[in-house]
Structures are given as structure tokens and as C-alpha cells.
Design a protein around this motif. Structure first.
Motif, PDB file in Angstrom:
ATOM      1  N   CYS A  20       0.936  -1.204   0.024  1.00 48.33           N
ATOM      2  CA  CYS A  20       0.144  -0.025   0.184  1.00 48.33           C
ATOM      3  C   CYS A  20       0.922   1.315   0.114  1.00 48.33           C
ATOM      4  O   CYS A  20       2.071   1.138   0.229  1.00 48.33           O
ATOM      5  CB  CYS A  20      -0.914  -0.200   1.280  1.00 48.33           C
ATOM      6  SG  CYS A  20      -2.508   1.012   1.292  1.00 48.33           S
ATOM      7  N   CYS A  48      -4.106   6.891   3.371  1.00 44.60           N
ATOM      8  CA  CYS A  48      -4.208   5.798   2.734  1.00 44.60           C
ATOM      9  C   CYS A  48      -4.581   6.349   1.540  1.00 44.60           C
ATOM     10  O   CYS A  48      -5.649   6.687   1.020  1.00 44.60           O
ATOM     11  CB  CYS A  48      -4.856   4.452   3.058  1.00 44.60           C
ATOM     12  SG  CYS A  48      -4.796   2.996   2.070  1.00 44.60           S
ATOM     13  N   GLN A  49      -3.634   5.886   0.278  1.00 46.15           N
ATOM     14  CA  GLN A  49      -3.827   6.138  -1.078  1.00 46.15           C
ATOM     15  C   GLN A  49      -4.823   5.400  -1.831  1.00 46.15           C
ATOM     16  O   GLN A  49      -5.148   5.440  -2.906  1.00 46.15           O
ATOM     17  CB  GLN A  49      -2.674   6.715  -1.923  1.00 46.15           C
ATOM     18  CG  GLN A  49      -1.790   7.641  -1.092  1.00 46.15           C
ATOM     19  CD  GLN A  49      -0.788   8.295  -1.931  1.00 46.15           C
ATOM     20  OE1 GLN A  49      -0.267   7.749  -3.074  1.00 46.15           O
ATOM     21  NE2 GLN A  49      -0.368   9.397  -1.744  1.00 46.15           N
ATOM     22  N   SER A  50      -5.010   4.275  -0.940  1.00 46.10           N
ATOM     23  CA  SER A  50      -6.060   3.106  -1.669  1.00 46.10           C
ATOM     24  C   SER A  50      -7.488   3.392  -1.374  1.00 46.10           C
ATOM     25  O   SER A  50      -8.153   3.556  -2.073  1.00 46.10           O
ATOM     26  CB  SER A  50      -5.713   1.717  -1.146  1.00 46.10           C
ATOM     27  OG  SER A  50      -4.370   1.526  -1.814  1.00 46.10           O
ATOM     28  N   CYS A  51      -7.773   3.619   0.089  1.00 47.01           N
ATOM     29  CA  CYS A  51      -9.078   3.789   0.481  1.00 47.01           C
ATOM     30  C   CYS A  51      -9.428   5.356   1.068  1.00 47.01           C
ATOM     31  O   CYS A  51     -10.315   5.563   1.361  1.00 47.01           O
ATOM     32  CB  CYS A  51      -9.457   2.940   1.487  1.00 47.01           C
ATOM     33  SG  CYS A  51      -8.527   3.346   3.155  1.00 47.01           S
ATOM     34  N   CYS A  78      -6.232  -2.038   3.853  1.00 47.75           N
ATOM     35  CA  CYS A  78      -5.662  -2.010   2.567  1.00 47.75           C
ATOM     36  C   CYS A  78      -4.306  -2.754   2.401  1.00 47.75           C
ATOM     37  O   CYS A  78      -3.844  -3.203   1.354  1.00 47.75           O
ATOM     38  CB  CYS A  78      -5.656  -0.531   2.031  1.00 47.75           C
ATOM     39  SG  CYS A  78      -7.452  -0.075   1.977  1.00 47.75           S
TER      40      CYS A  78
END
Length: 113
Positions: A20, A48-51, A78
Motif C-alpha cells: 500500500c 491511505c492512497q487506496s481507500c 488495505c
């Protein structure tokens, strides 16, 4: 009977986890003023750059320290990312956005002749 001695091989090093990516927003640490080395990392605030979850991580609750890095974990599950000491030492806070209604700069004062 085997009389050869075996030399123990070191355990294979596990690669640092990087499943992540995070944007570091704030860092609270005690640093050595001469070397910049982080003596103690109190907390980090990250996104978090995913969620897109923004969270505060403290030792044992969001990140763990290893001998080579701090491993930051997303609370939403994530993934995680290893942050090395050099990257944390060089971190600077993101620039704050300009206010919506910023005043225009004052003109320079006239120079008396």
C-alpha cells in the motif's frame, strides 16, 4: 557417519512489505539535533492512497518498528508500507493551501528622494 561440520546459513531476509502507499501528513518525533536521526517516533498522521482513510498511527497501533524501518498499516486493511528512517528524517509537512479570501499584498512603500 558424517564428520563434516555444517556452517549455519543466515535466515533469508524477508523483503519489507509494500502492499500500500501512504501520504504522510504529520510526524511527531524526537530527533537528534546534530544528526537528524529519529530517537523516538511518537506518532504519524497518514492518508491511505487506496481507500483515502486519514488516520493517526502510534507504536503498536498503526505502525510497528523494526530494525530497518517503521511499518505503517492501513486501519481499513488495505495494506502496509515500510518507511525507512532516512525517508522519515527528510519528511517535510505538506504546504498548507492558500486561504480562499486572501488579501492582496500591499504595494511597496514609496522611496523618499
Amino acid at each position: 557417519m558424517n564428520l563434516h561440520t555444517s556452517i549455519p546459513h543466515p535466515l533469508p531476509r524477508r523483503p519489507l512489505p509494500d502492499t500500500c502507499q501512504f501520504e504522510l501528513l504529520d510526524l511527531n518525533a524526537l530527533q537528534d539535533p546534530c544528526s537528524g536521526r529519529i530517537v523516538h517516533l511518537y506518532s504519524m498522521v497518514a492518508r491511505c492512497q487506496s481507500c483515502e482513510t486519514v488516520f493517526k498511527a502510534e507504536e503498536g497501533q498503526g505502525f510497528v518498528s523494526t530494525s530497518v524501518a517503521r511499518v505503517l498499516r492501513c486501519p481499513a486493511g488495505c495494506g502496509e508500507q515500510a518507511l525507512r528512517g532516512a525517508a522519515l528524517r527528510q519528511w517535510t509537512p505538506p504546504a498548507s493551501p492558500a486561504p480562499l479570501h486572501s488579501a492582496s499584498p500591499l504595494p511597496p512603500a514609496p522611496v523618499a528622494a
